[in-house]
Design a protein around this motif. Structure first.
Motif, PDB file in Angstrom:
ATOM      1  N   ASN A   1       0.893  -1.152   0.074  1.00 28.63           N
ATOM      2  CA  ASN A   1       0.149  -0.037   0.023  1.00 28.63           C
ATOM      3  C   ASN A   1       0.692   1.238   0.023  1.00 28.63           C
ATOM      4  O   ASN A   1       2.252   1.081   0.119  1.00 28.63           O
ATOM      5  CB  ASN A   1      -0.900  -0.223   1.147  1.00 28.63           C
ATOM      6  CG  ASN A   1      -0.374  -0.032   2.583  1.00 28.63           C
ATOM      7  OD1 ASN A   1       0.764  -0.205   2.709  1.00 28.63           O
ATOM      8  ND2 ASN A   1      -0.982   0.755   3.333  1.00 28.63           N
ATOM      9  N   TRP A   2       0.120   2.339  -0.047  1.00 28.14           N
ATOM     10  CA  TRP A   2       0.960   3.698  -0.120  1.00 28.14           C
ATOM     11  C   TRP A   2       1.837   3.978   0.834  1.00 28.14           C
ATOM     12  O   TRP A   2       2.978   4.591   0.613  1.00 28.14           O
ATOM     13  CB  TRP A   2      -0.044   4.771  -0.438  1.00 28.14           C
ATOM     14  CG  TRP A   2       0.258   5.904  -0.261  1.00 28.14           C
ATOM     15  CD1 TRP A   2       0.932   6.587  -1.896  1.00 28.14           C
ATOM     16  CD2 TRP A   2       0.561   7.091   0.522  1.00 28.14           C
ATOM     17  NE1 TRP A   2       1.377   8.142  -1.351  1.00 28.14           N
ATOM     18  CE2 TRP A   2       0.769   8.542  -0.117  1.00 28.14           C
ATOM     19  CE3 TRP A   2       0.413   7.171   1.821  1.00 28.14           C
ATOM     20  CZ2 TRP A   2       1.377   9.373   0.739  1.00 28.14           C
ATOM     21  CZ3 TRP A   2       0.477   8.322   2.727  1.00 28.14           C
ATOM     22  CH2 TRP A   2       0.799   9.495   1.760  1.00 28.14           C
TER      23      TRP A   2
ATOM     24  N   GLY B   1      -7.221  -0.219  -5.762  1.00 31.42           N
ATOM     25  CA  GLY B   1      -7.055   1.018  -6.692  1.00 31.42           C
ATOM     26  C   GLY B   1      -5.737   1.782  -6.469  1.00 31.42           C
ATOM     27  O   GLY B   1      -4.780   1.070  -7.073  1.00 31.42           O
ATOM     28  N   ALA B   2      -5.662   2.912  -5.968  1.00 29.38           N
ATOM     29  CA  ALA B   2      -4.207   3.500  -5.606  1.00 29.38           C
ATOM     30  C   ALA B   2      -3.429   2.936  -4.445  1.00 29.38           C
ATOM     31  O   ALA B   2      -2.232   3.121  -4.302  1.00 29.38           O
ATOM     32  CB  ALA B   2      -4.201   4.753  -5.862  1.00 29.38           C
ATOM     33  N   GLY B   3      -4.021   2.084  -3.714  1.00 30.28           N
ATOM     34  CA  GLY B   3      -3.536   1.621  -2.688  1.00 30.28           C
ATOM     35  C   GLY B   3      -3.218   2.545  -1.508  1.00 30.28           C
ATOM     36  O   GLY B   3      -2.381   2.694  -0.693  1.00 30.28           O
TER      37      GLY B   3
END
Lengths: 139, 465
Positions: free
Chosen positions: B47-48, B83-85
């Motif tokens: 993740n981000w 999605g974007a994490g």
């Protein structure tokens, strides 16, 4: 400034160049056969479109038009001054995440090769990216 | 290997070419030409914030709904959409199939009379504003971070702030859901209404949302003003400030007695001024470290650095409401009843100072209106959302563990996409439609294909068969 959508079409040309150049480089090593294979492998235009989409939706969001410590796409001095000068290390940072760089650049589906291609475009692509940015008036 | 410009060009060409070599096949399942998998290079997804990871057998990005449906029908094991994490809770990790909708992006169609637009759920929020602007529309409200994919933001009721304004999910008027069994369901308030009420905020547990119809408005311009204000003043006037502006939020600065008030209103002004320093928060950290955690000296330092300077940003709504958030952090957010917000934040700040908790990352305070989305944090009640952040290189647990019980005392509901420690047993009483949601989930995913370990915990559901 955020110009990811406006810029995507111009970068498409740059990405096409990269992919075409890569294919030329790889002629005789099975690349053409791979491109022609159906049933799973993306053809050249599909792959270029996919890469353009990756760049516009992820890389460009932070690396186009911003300053404040984020190295800008195609701006040589932003990259030459980086602490690390090792391309493989930069790719690894993009994959793993490093400082403010998020893992995979938030591209949840990118392959290692695509991350490497995007990194190369950001860093080395000034000959490609700068004219493209100039076309759309981005800073 | 040290590089030169020429070497980099060569590397770029080779790197781009690699993706077309046989060793980098992009198929994961027969016939799914656009699904990208990486079993050969075995990349892990993170993740981000970088604190949740997994190594799925297949990471796919279907090019269209047909490919997505085929993927869902053929997938074995656990399936999770991504999605974007940008979530700070483990909604995504799974070892089997990860599906990103990024290759399905943009505006599909729009209605100029109703001011609604149908959008691919894979559209990143930072792309959505410009895309809507081109068809004469704009989001009514949006979050301050716009990295996320629309589908991911909706799955967690992601929100901005504003009097009379709801979360992104509350502006959805219809959607298309690809179920785990590979069916496409089009739903809205009149068609398959139960699925609609559940799928507008589903944690990605019902399948994969592909298309979303959003209620929008005509494009507009905003003027945002940021001012340093004593925290006591902000807490006392929070509701009045909310009612006086289109958008109001503040950033409490722990250990300083100060806060940044951010108010945003419509303007007719032409000029565009959007400059900001996305890494300013590092300055807070440096100041805190420099003064040896002396609160009064820290306060004086902030007064000198920030005091008296009113910052103004102005431009199109999608560019003013979004902020550059490059500094990576972890986040916990709870939404408490709106009228309890100031008291809850005051207790949090008092606790931080009393217990000398070394958190200096600004605490975000926002208002969001009630909605009828079953698992929304704002279901049937106006909310005050309070967000606690910590730098990714710091241990967030001491901070979050100390503050989370305060939220519970105020009847808080955790943001689904941010860190919290609650399981289904303690969550279900916070939502009037908990059981209604469970019935829809059980009908659409009877085998629990969409459940990873975290979803089993928070939804109290198990895989079958």
């Amino acid at each position: 400034m955020r110009r990811s959508l406006r810029i995507s079409s111009s970068l498409f040309a740059g990405l096409t160049f990269l992919s075409m150049g890569g294919c030329a480089e790889l002629k005789g090593s099975g690349a053409d056969e791979a491109l022609a294979t159906s049933g799973g492998v993306l053809n050249r235009s599909q792959q270029v479109r996919r890469e353009a989409r990756i760049f516009a939706s992820t890389c460009a969001h932070c690396h186009v038009g911003h300053s404040g410590g984020i190295p800008r796409a195609g701006v040589a001095e932003d990259w030459n001054g980086r602490e690390t000068q090792d391309f493989d290390m930069l790719v690894q940072h993009a994959i793993e995440g490093y400082r403010d760089m998020p893992p995979l650049g938030t591209c949840s589906y990118c392959s290692r090769a695509e991350i490497a291609a995007m990194t190369a475009l950001l860093v080395a692509g000034s000959e490609i990216v700068v004219p493209a940015l100039a076309e759309v008036g981005a800073d | 290997m040290r590089w030169t410009r020429r070497a980099l060009i060569r590397d770029a060409m080779v790197a781009a070419g690699l993706v077309t070599l046989p060793g980098f096949r992009v198929d994961g399942l027969p016939g799914v030409a656009s699904a990208a998998s990486a079993p050969e290079d075995g990349l892990a997804w993170k993740n981000w914030a970088g604190d949740y990871a997994c190594r799925p057998r297949l990471r796919a990005a279907p090019r269209d709904e047909a490919a997505l449906v085929e993927l869902l029908r053929n997938a074995t094991g656990t399936i999770r959409p991504v999605g974007a994490g940008h979530s700070f809770s483990p909604l995504v990790p799974c070892e089997d199939t990860l599906i990103a909708c990024d290759q399905m992006s943009g505006v599909i169609g729009f209605d100029a009379e109703t001011m609604q637009a149908e959008v691919w759920a894979g559209t990143r929020l930072h792309e959505l504003g410009p895309a809507l602007e081109r068809v004469g529309q704009a989001l009514i409200n949006q979050p301050d971070i716009d990295d996320q994919a629309l589908g991911g933001a909706l799955a967690t009721s992601t929100h901005g702030t504003g009097q009379g304004m709801g979360s992104l999910s509350s502006y959805v008027t219809g959607l298309t859901l690809a179920t785990p069994s590979g069916d496409l369901i089009e739903c809205d308030a009149d068609r398959d209404a139960e699925v609609f009420h559940a799928a507008r905020c589903s944690l990605g547990s019902l399948g994969v949302v592909t298309r979303v119809r959003m209620q929008n408005r005509a494009p507009y311009r905003l003027r945002e003003t940021t001012t340093l204000v004593p925290m006591d003043e902000l807490l006392a006037q929070a509701e009045a400030l909310r009612d006086a502006h289109r958008h109001m939020e503040f950033m409490a600065l722990p250990h300083s007695g100060l806060g940044l008030l951010i108010t945003t209103d419509e303007t007719e002004g032409d000029e565009v001024e959007l400059a900001e320093d996305p890494q300013a928060v590092y300055g807070l950290r440096e100041a805190w470290d420099a003064v040896g955690q002396n609160g009064e000296v820290y306060r004086q330092a902030l007064m000198q650095v920030l005091g008296g300077a009113t910052e103004v940003r102005q431009g199109p709504s999608h560019r003013v409401l979004a902020h550059d958030r490059f500094v990576r952090f972890r986040e916990m957010e709870y939404t408490v009843p709106a009228d309890q917000g100031p008291a809850c934040l005051a207790e949090i700040l008092e606790t931080i100072e009393r217990e000398q908790i070394p958190v200096i990352f600004p605490i975000e305070y926002r208002y969001v209106s009630a909605d009828d989305v079953w698992l929304s944090m704002f279901n049937d009640r106006d909310g005050a959302s309070i967000s606690i952040h910590e730098f990714v290189d710091a241990d967030h647990r001491p901070v979050f563990d100390a503050i989370e019980p305060i939220f519970w005392r105020y009847g808080g509901r955790p943001h689904w996409g941010k860190w919290h420690s609650l399981g289904a047993a303690r969550l279900k009483d916070r939502y009037a439609h908990w059981d209604d949601f469970a019935k829809v989930r059980d009908r659409l995913d009877p085998k629990g294909k969409m459940l990873n370990a975290h979803l089993s915990t928070v939804l109290g559901a198990e895989k079958r068969g």
